[in-house]
Design an enzyme around this catalytic site. Structure first.
Site: not given
Ligand code: 13P
Length: 259
Positions: A11-13, A171, A238-239, A97, A177, A217, A99
């Site tokens: 997920n590149w956000k 999640e 993610g990251g 999600h 993150g 993470s 976010e």
């Protein structure tokens, strides 16, 4: 026992330039040669979908939108429909999600409408659930997850049908993150609970086939332990999905695939 094919999803956000996105796909393509038995998916920002599709070429990497509206078209400034995602050649869409839920006030009722619209179009939804730290510390984890599932998948319940291709993602908000991963046992416990919920509300066939991804993470260092758990079927990263090397290492988590 039914074997669920693992999925590693990035997920590149709201990250990466067009050029960086194309380069990242190139690195992933080069890095996953010979890897079998793992589905790989990326979810780029909307404006990058065309370029990313070109870069994906014939590599078999799946592409997802990060969100969509439930209506097909209309006066919804700033929104994207599922049909538009399909025209951009997405096969999947991430919905609900944390976010979106926390920063943009998206409710489970809205997620439900989106899941219904996506499924109707034939887009595979990746539906996210997860508790906050406060909820975990107050021992509300299972209650929160159950409520999110009940409300976000209400249309499936009404139809008494959950397509086996549906993907769920656990999640925990406190792990996103933050560098703080759920332990494999903590994650497994919730994944098991989610599978139990599917069995309770649908049937053992769906429960056996629906993939439940873990997100929060995930890194090359912790992926193998997470994947060793019986109810963890993949990762929503993610990251660590923004760097080709680390994402490839995560994809190649199985022994014997590192060469
Ligand atoms: P991180 O891997 O950066 O914690 O993000 C997880 C996530 O939100 C994936 O959807």
């Amino acid at each position: 026992m039914y074997e669920r094919k693992p999925m590693i999803a990035g997920n590149w956000k709201m990250n990466l330039s067009l050029k960086e996105a194309a380069e990242l796909i190139k690195t992933i393509r080069n890095g996953i040669g010979g890897v079998e038995g793992v589905d790989v998916l990326v979810a780029p920002p909307f404006t990058h979908l065309g370029r990313v599709r070109e870069a994906i070429g014939d590599s078999g990497i799946f592409m997802a939108g990060q969100n969509m509206h439930w209506d097909v078209s209309g006066a919804y400034t700033g929104e994207i429909s599922g049909r538009m995602l399909q025209e951009a050649t997405c096969t999947h869409v991430i919905l609900g999600h944390s976010e979106r839920r926390i920063l943009f006030g998206e409710t489970s009722e809205q997620v439900d409408l989106k899941v219904k619209a996506a499924t109707f179009l034939g887009l595979i939804p990746i539906v996210c659930v997860g508790e906050t730290l406060e909820q975990r510390e107050a021992d509300q984890t299972f209650e929160v997850i159950r409520t999110q599932l009940d409300l976000s998948l209400n249309n499936f319940k009404a139809d008494e049908l959950m397509r086996p291709s549906t993907i769920l993602a656990y999640e925990p908000v406190w792990a996103i993150g933050t560098g703080r991963t759920a332990t494999p046992a903590q994650a497994q416990e919730v994944h098991r609970f989610i599978r139990g919920w599917i069995e309770e509300n649908f049937n053992t066939g769906s429960a056996a086939q629906v993939r439940v991804l873990y997100g929060g993470s995930v890194k090359p260092e912790n992926i193998a332990d997470l994947m060793s758990q019986p109810d963890i079927d993949g990762a929503l990263v993610g990251g660590a999905s923004l760097k080709g090397d680390s994402f490839v290492q995560i994809i190649r988590y199985k022994e014997g695939q590192s060469g």
